[in-house]
Design a protein around this motif. Structure first.
Motif, mmCIF file in Angstrom:
data_model
loop_
_atom_site.group_PDB
_atom_site.id
_atom_site.type_symbol
_atom_site.label_atom_id
_atom_site.label_comp_id
_atom_site.label_asym_id
_atom_site.label_seq_id
_atom_site.Cartn_x
_atom_site.Cartn_y
_atom_site.Cartn_z
ATOM 1 N N LEU A 153 50.302 51.876 41.779
ATOM 2 C CA LEU A 153 50.728 51.548 42.751
ATOM 3 C C LEU A 153 50.018 50.761 43.730
ATOM 4 C CD1 LEU A 153 52.577 54.980 44.104
ATOM 5 C CD2 LEU A 153 53.705 53.043 42.712
ATOM 6 N N LEU A 154 50.326 49.465 44.172
ATOM 7 C CA LEU A 154 49.674 48.427 44.900
ATOM 8 C C LEU A 154 50.367 47.928 45.957
ATOM 9 C CD1 LEU A 154 47.828 46.312 42.001
ATOM 10 C CD2 LEU A 154 47.119 48.529 43.004
ATOM 11 N N ASP A 155 49.898 48.140 47.298
ATOM 12 C CA ASP A 155 50.629 47.638 48.583
ATOM 13 C C ASP A 155 49.930 46.592 49.032
ATOM 14 O OD1 ASP A 155 52.192 47.522 50.619
ATOM 15 O OD2 ASP A 155 52.307 49.654 51.012
ATOM 16 N N GLU A 156 50.436 45.448 48.999
ATOM 17 C CA GLU A 156 49.892 44.231 49.656
ATOM 18 C C GLU A 156 48.321 44.238 49.041
ATOM 19 O OE1 GLU A 156 51.581 42.271 51.395
ATOM 20 O OE2 GLU A 156 53.111 43.451 52.231
ATOM 21 N N PRO A 157 48.125 44.179 47.931
ATOM 22 C CA PRO A 157 46.768 44.158 47.004
ATOM 23 C C PRO A 157 45.747 43.118 47.545
ATOM 24 C CG PRO A 157 48.253 43.545 45.502
ATOM 25 C CD PRO A 157 49.062 43.855 46.764
ATOM 26 N N THR A 158 46.084 42.146 48.064
ATOM 27 C CA THR A 158 45.224 41.018 48.219
ATOM 28 C C THR A 158 45.250 40.279 49.664
ATOM 29 O OG1 THR A 158 46.524 38.829 47.505
ATOM 30 C CG2 THR A 158 45.070 40.194 45.687
ATOM 31 N N GLY A 159 45.700 41.239 50.607
ATOM 32 C CA GLY A 159 46.118 40.681 51.985
ATOM 33 C C GLY A 159 44.849 40.012 52.743
ATOM 34 N N PHE A 160 43.699 40.665 52.430
ATOM 35 C CA PHE A 160 42.578 40.355 53.268
ATOM 36 C C PHE A 160 41.520 39.430 52.588
ATOM 37 C CE2 PHE A 160 43.696 44.499 55.145
ATOM 38 C CZ PHE A 160 43.967 43.771 56.615
ATOM 39 N N LEU A 161 41.809 38.806 51.129
ATOM 40 C CA LEU A 161 41.243 38.359 50.390
ATOM 41 C C LEU A 161 41.221 36.838 50.609
ATOM 42 C CD1 LEU A 161 41.304 40.465 47.236
ATOM 43 C CD2 LEU A 161 39.901 40.850 48.985
ATOM 44 N N ASP A 162 39.983 36.044 50.293
ATOM 45 C CA ASP A 162 40.262 34.378 50.470
ATOM 46 C C ASP A 162 40.578 34.047 49.155
ATOM 47 O OD1 ASP A 162 37.953 34.895 48.405
ATOM 48 O OD2 ASP A 162 36.480 34.266 50.096
ATOM 49 N N GLU A 163 40.846 32.761 48.755
ATOM 50 C CA GLU A 163 41.322 32.217 47.514
ATOM 51 C C GLU A 163 40.771 32.694 46.328
ATOM 52 O OE1 GLU A 163 44.269 30.843 46.631
ATOM 53 O OE2 GLU A 163 44.754 31.324 48.856
ATOM 54 N N ALA A 164 39.379 32.663 46.391
ATOM 55 C CA ALA A 164 38.616 32.866 45.072
ATOM 56 C C ALA A 164 38.693 34.533 44.924
ATOM 57 C CB ALA A 164 37.083 32.558 45.389
ATOM 58 N N GLY A 165 38.750 35.539 46.082
ATOM 59 C CA GLY A 165 38.941 36.627 45.650
ATOM 60 C C GLY A 165 40.108 37.178 45.267
ATOM 61 N N ARG A 166 41.085 36.364 45.861
ATOM 62 C CA ARG A 166 42.583 36.587 45.496
ATOM 63 C C ARG A 166 42.696 36.421 43.968
ATOM 64 N NH1 ARG A 166 44.953 34.061 48.921
ATOM 65 N NH2 ARG A 166 45.536 35.420 50.412
ATOM 66 N N SER A 167 42.374 35.278 43.448
ATOM 67 C CA SER A 167 42.405 34.569 41.982
ATOM 68 C C SER A 167 41.950 35.720 41.145
ATOM 69 C CB SER A 167 41.896 33.374 42.034
ATOM 70 O OG SER A 167 42.553 32.584 42.669
ATOM 71 N N HIS A 168 40.617 36.279 41.666
ATOM 72 C CA HIS A 168 39.876 37.058 40.754
ATOM 73 C C HIS A 168 40.459 38.522 40.596
ATOM 74 C CE1 HIS A 168 36.497 38.893 38.674
ATOM 75 N NE2 HIS A 168 36.429 39.944 39.678
ATOM 76 N N MET A 169 40.848 38.980 41.941
ATOM 77 C CA MET A 169 41.603 40.423 41.480
ATOM 78 C C MET A 169 42.919 40.154 41.058
ATOM 79 S SD MET A 169 39.202 42.224 42.844
ATOM 80 C CE MET A 169 40.448 43.617 42.564
ATOM 81 N N LEU A 170 43.808 39.183 41.147
ATOM 82 C CA LEU A 170 45.104 39.047 40.526
ATOM 83 C C LEU A 170 44.752 39.108 38.806
ATOM 84 C CD1 LEU A 170 47.068 36.735 42.765
ATOM 85 C CD2 LEU A 170 47.271 39.164 42.507
ATOM 86 N N ARG A 171 43.909 38.199 38.420
ATOM 87 C CA ARG A 171 43.376 38.499 37.123
ATOM 88 C C ARG A 171 43.192 39.729 36.754
ATOM 89 N NH1 ARG A 171 40.500 33.748 38.311
ATOM 90 N NH2 ARG A 171 38.500 34.635 38.582
#
Length: 209
Positions: A153-171
């Motif tokens: 269960l993931l709720d707003e999982p990348t809300g506080f991340l910058d673009e690089a962090g978001r891309s990495h975590m989405l992978r």
């Protein structure tokens, strides 16, 4: 694997109904995006599905291999990351991971491997209170991703991340949600672009997209 069935769920706070008449059948391995504007009830729905909140009406049923799972045992099957689920901030990052995976199964060889995959290895000796909001979110998300449970269960999982962090975590989410049930609540299309099955909460009701 866990099969979740919601039957006419509703949740009321005071005189206000947040959700009404929600019925969902979520078989093992399904990926489902829960969308809707802020305050629409996405987080409330995840809590109800996880058995972390009691419905005001309706019911939840959980089964695994044809056997009913009591709601008090459902947590063993679920990993959860959300802004409102916060670990003890006095712990150091490596202490948090060592403690967590002392009691819960890890998908990787060891806790240190999780921190390296998250690109957090150089922060291991820092207390959680010393981490930026982005690093803390990455650490919390990693706990859910790397805990070996059938439901994520993931709720707003990348809300506080910058673009690089978001891309990495989405992978990482894409990699570590394979073979698991994934319920992802978000109003950011970038977070659920890879999920074809979607529902939207509008005025307390759920509709398929």
């Amino acid at each position: 694997m866990l099969h979740l069935v919601a039957t006419r769920l509703g949740k009321q706070y005071g005189n206000q109904w947040i959700l009404r008449q929600v019925s969902l059948d979520i078989p093992p391995g399904r990926h489902l995006a829960v969308t809707g504007v802020n305050g629409s009830g996405k987080s409330t729905l995840l809590k109800l599905l996880a058995g972390a909140a009691q419905p005001s009406e309706g019911s939840m049923e959980y089964t695994s291999a044809g056997k009913k799972i009591p709601v008090e045992s459902v947590y063993r099957h679920i990993s959860w990351a959300a802004p409102y689920v916060q670990p003890p901030l006095q712990l150091k990052l490596d202490e948090l991971y060592a403690l967590h995976f002392r009691f819960r199964p890890c998908r990787l060889a060891q806790a240190q491997a999780c921190l390296e995959a998250l690109e957090l290895a150089r922060h291991t000796s820092k207390r959680l209170s010393e981490l930026s909001s982005g690093l803390l979110q990455r650490a919390q998300l990693g706990l859910a991703l790397f805990t070996d449970t059938p439901v994520l269960l993931l709720d707003e999982p990348t809300g506080f991340l910058d673009e690089a962090g978001r891309s990495h975590m989405l992978r990482l989410i894409g990699e570590h949600s394979q073979g698991r049930t994934l319920l992802l609540a978000s109003n950011d299309p970038r977070e659920y672009a890879h999920i074809s099955a979607r529902i939207q909460i509008v005025q307390g009701r759920v509709k398929a997209l």
